[in-house]
Design a protein around this motif. Structure first.
Motif, PDB file in Angstrom:
ATOM      1  N   GLU A   1      68.467  17.929  45.348  1.00 43.01           N
ATOM      2  CA  GLU A   1      69.114  16.610  45.313  1.00 43.01           C
ATOM      3  C   GLU A   1      68.182  15.567  44.704  1.00 43.01           C
ATOM      4  OE1 GLU A   1      70.102  16.166  49.394  1.00 43.01           O
ATOM      5  OE2 GLU A   1      72.046  17.212  49.215  1.00 43.01           O
ATOM      6  N   ASN A   2      66.891  15.692  44.969  1.00 47.26           N
ATOM      7  CA  ASN A   2      65.929  14.771  44.391  1.00 47.26           C
ATOM      8  C   ASN A   2      65.849  14.943  42.871  1.00 47.26           C
ATOM      9  OD1 ASN A   2      63.657  12.789  44.706  1.00 47.26           O
ATOM     10  ND2 ASN A   2      62.484  14.489  43.837  1.00 47.26           N
ATOM     11  N   VAL A   3      65.916  16.204  42.409  1.00 47.98           N
ATOM     12  CA  VAL A   3      65.921  16.463  40.962  1.00 47.98           C
ATOM     13  C   VAL A   3      67.146  15.827  40.319  1.00 47.98           C
ATOM     14  CG1 VAL A   3      66.055  18.247  39.186  1.00 47.98           C
ATOM     15  CG2 VAL A   3      64.574  18.589  41.171  1.00 47.98           C
ATOM     16  N   VAL A   4      68.308  15.963  40.967  1.00 47.03           N
ATOM     17  CA  VAL A   4      69.537  15.351  40.444  1.00 47.03           C
ATOM     18  C   VAL A   4      69.366  13.836  40.330  1.00 47.03           C
ATOM     19  CG1 VAL A   4      71.954  14.834  40.982  1.00 47.03           C
ATOM     20  CG2 VAL A   4      71.090  17.169  41.218  1.00 47.03           C
ATOM     21  N   ARG A   5      68.776  13.218  41.347  1.00 43.54           N
ATOM     22  CA  ARG A   5      68.558  11.766  41.298  1.00 43.54           C
ATOM     23  C   ARG A   5      67.653  11.388  40.138  1.00 43.54           C
ATOM     24  NH1 ARG A   5      68.640  12.158  46.996  1.00 43.54           N
ATOM     25  NH2 ARG A   5      66.390  12.499  47.054  1.00 43.54           N
ATOM     26  N   GLU A   6      66.588  12.149  39.945  1.00 43.96           N
ATOM     27  CA  GLU A   6      65.660  11.830  38.863  1.00 43.96           C
ATOM     28  C   GLU A   6      66.340  11.915  37.500  1.00 43.96           C
ATOM     29  OE1 GLU A   6      61.612  13.227  38.769  1.00 43.96           O
ATOM     30  OE2 GLU A   6      61.720  13.886  40.856  1.00 43.96           O
ATOM     31  N   VAL A   7      67.159  12.951  37.307  1.00 43.00           N
ATOM     32  CA  VAL A   7      67.849  13.109  36.020  1.00 43.00           C
ATOM     33  C   VAL A   7      68.860  11.986  35.821  1.00 43.00           C
ATOM     34  CG1 VAL A   7      69.396  14.592  34.686  1.00 43.00           C
ATOM     35  CG2 VAL A   7      67.472  15.600  35.934  1.00 43.00           C
ATOM     36  N   ARG A   8      69.623  11.679  36.858  1.00 44.20           N
ATOM     37  CA  ARG A   8      70.624  10.607  36.736  1.00 44.20           C
ATOM     38  C   ARG A   8      69.976   9.241  36.579  1.00 44.20           C
ATOM     39  NH1 ARG A   8      74.898  13.118  41.198  1.00 44.20           N
ATOM     40  NH2 ARG A   8      75.903  14.554  39.723  1.00 44.20           N
TER      41      ARG A   8
ATOM     42  N   ALA B   1      65.927  18.560  30.085  1.00 40.34           N
ATOM     43  CA  ALA B   1      65.035  19.646  29.671  1.00 40.34           C
ATOM     44  C   ALA B   1      63.666  19.498  30.309  1.00 40.34           C
ATOM     45  CB  ALA B   1      64.910  19.675  28.151  1.00 40.34           C
ATOM     46  N   ALA B   2      63.187  18.238  30.396  1.00 41.34           N
ATOM     47  CA  ALA B   2      61.893  18.000  31.041  1.00 41.34           C
ATOM     48  C   ALA B   2      61.957  18.354  32.518  1.00 41.34           C
ATOM     49  CB  ALA B   2      61.476  16.549  30.860  1.00 41.34           C
ATOM     50  N   ALA B   3      63.083  18.038  33.156  1.00 39.00           N
ATOM     51  CA  ALA B   3      63.246  18.385  34.570  1.00 39.00           C
ATOM     52  C   ALA B   3      63.280  19.896  34.764  1.00 39.00           C
ATOM     53  CB  ALA B   3      64.525  17.751  35.120  1.00 39.00           C
TER      54      ALA B   3
END
Length: 446
Positions: A210-217, A223-225
């Motif tokens: 969920e934290n990764v999703v927040r960072e991308v959004r 791609a970096a994620a």
């Protein structure tokens, strides 16, 4: 024989690695050569080891690949752990492939190297020079290709032995209308769960996803994620899966992607191995499945130890002259053709799709008009004559839909079976990590 649709990830990596350029590689290599640290063991994998030099070589290649975008890479200690985990899994897969009797010939390696060279607009000598100019040993480069081919064949072996598809499954899939013609271009991030994860571990992994999703959004490049966080084998390719038929993808992923606009990402999706985050890059329809088919008649005169190519050519030329002079092709084929299956039918080969008889025969067919007789041409096992009766455009949608359904079921099962195989392989292996900060304790003495 089914082939897994996934293209070898290492080949993409090698292409990117070659494209990164000489300068990007020489600087870190020159520094490493000036320091010349002592080699050491960073992991013990069953009866094998991973050396510090192996890990450093992988790190150098990855860092050079992203020389223009170093911010996409995670911190070095995280990247080291990711690369070491992949090297461990690679060692285990190669060892299992060798134990299973899987062999890779020099000819197969040469073919793969030729493909890599061609895709980089090089010949083999230029590829060798490019590899060596970047400070890499060409023998090690070949060994890397060999290992990747071994793993690829292991994947196929596991999939073909464990993923069985029945006619009933195909019929059911088609009947339920779940075989679609669309294609999706997707990328993904996988956050793995450990084998037999506890509820606390599941919650922690979900929170990380969920934290990764927040960072991308919030603006982080997907791609970096993927490079930073994903545990998938294609992480260093930004998690890009390319264009896939919707039937090759898990239904849950397709259902989620159907709700997305281009460029959007899903919330974390729970899968058998962990949590998946999917980005929809694009959608397209595969279109009508029209195939050109040819109705042909055929006469063959074989060559052998007793009949030379020149003698067979004389025979076929004589037959051709009889036909040109008015003899019926079917009569000549019945009396003279050495292709026994078609000779009794007057040489009639029925309807066949393009390239059914190979590129050399197709080149001859392409020059023929309806009702025209070809010149004699030689393709093993001898000399041939063809007559083009007619051409047509055939809609193969039904046949291709069935093949698509079969491939869809197989791909899903094969992927699931291989992931299960890898988890079992890893859990049964003796792995001792000696990377500073990530050490696993050696087992106590009995």
């Amino acid at each position: 024989m089914h082939r897994l649709s996934r293209i070898s990830q290492m080949k993409h990596f090698l292409l990117a690695f070659l494209a990164a350029g000489t300068a990007a590689f020489l600087a870190p290599l020159a520094h490493a050569q000036s320091v010349q640290p002592l080699d050491g063991i960073v992991a013990v994998v069953n009866d094998d080891v991973i050396l510090r030099s192996e890990l450093d070589r992988q790190l150098t290649q990855v860092q050079a690949q992203f020389a223009n975008n170093p911010g996409q890479l995670p911190p070095r200690d995280v990247l080291e752990k990711q690369m070491l985990d992949r090297l461990v899994l690679q060692k285990l897969q190669v060892a299992r492939a060798n134990d299973s009797g899987i062999k890779v010939s020099d000819a197969q390696i040469d073919h793969s190297l030729t493909q890599i060279a061609q895709q980089n607009h090089m010949d083999i000598s230029q590829l060798r020079g490019a590899v060596q100019s970047q400070g890499l040993d060409y023998g090690q480069f070949r060994n890397t290709i060999r290992d990747q081919l071994l793993v690829q064949q292991l994947r196929q072996q596991i999939g073909q032995s464990r993923a069985q598809v029945s006619d009933a499954e195909i019929d059911s899939l088609i009947k339920n209308g779940r075989v679609r013609t669309e294609q999706l271009h997707v990328a993904h991030i996988v956050i793995n769960l450990p084998e037999g994860a506890s509820p606390e571990q599941v919650d922690a992994t979900r929170a990380k996803a969920e934290n990764v999703v927040r960072e991308v959004r919030d603006g982080m490049d997907f791609a970096a994620a993927a490079i930073r966080y994903s545990n998938a084998e294609d992480a260093l390719q930004g998690g890009d899966l390319g264009w896939r038929g919707v039937n090759e993808l898990p239904p849950a992923l397709v259902e989620a992607a159907d709700k997305l606009q281009d460029g959007q990402i899903t919330d974390p999706l729970r899968g058998p191995n962990g949590f998946h985050i999917v980005k929809l890059v694009g959608k397209r329809d595969s279109g009508a499945q029209l195939v050109t088919e040819y109705h042909l008649q055929h006469i063959l005169i074989k060559t052998s130890e007793l009949v030379s190519s020149e003698q067979a050519k004389q025979q076929i030329d004589a037959i051709r002259k009889r036909i040109v002079d008015g003899e019926d092709f079917a009569k000549a084929a019945t009396e003279s053709s050495q292709e026994t299956e078609t000779a009794r039918l007057g040489g009639d080969m029925g309807w066949s799709p393009a390239n059914a008889y190979g590129p050399q025969a197709q080149a001859v067919i392409d020059k023929l008009k309806k009702g025209e007789l070809s010149e004699a041409f030689e393709v093993p096992p001898g000399w041939h004559l063809l007559k083009l009766i007619d051409t047509r455009q055939a809609d193969k949608a039904g046949e291709m839909q069935r093949n698509e359904a079969k491939n869809m079921i197989f791909q899903r099962k094969a992927e699931e079976e291989y992931m299960s195989f890898l988890r079992q392989l890893r859990s049964e292996a003796y792995v001792e990590i000696r990377l500073p900060g990530s050490e696993t304790p050696a087992p106590a003495a009995p």
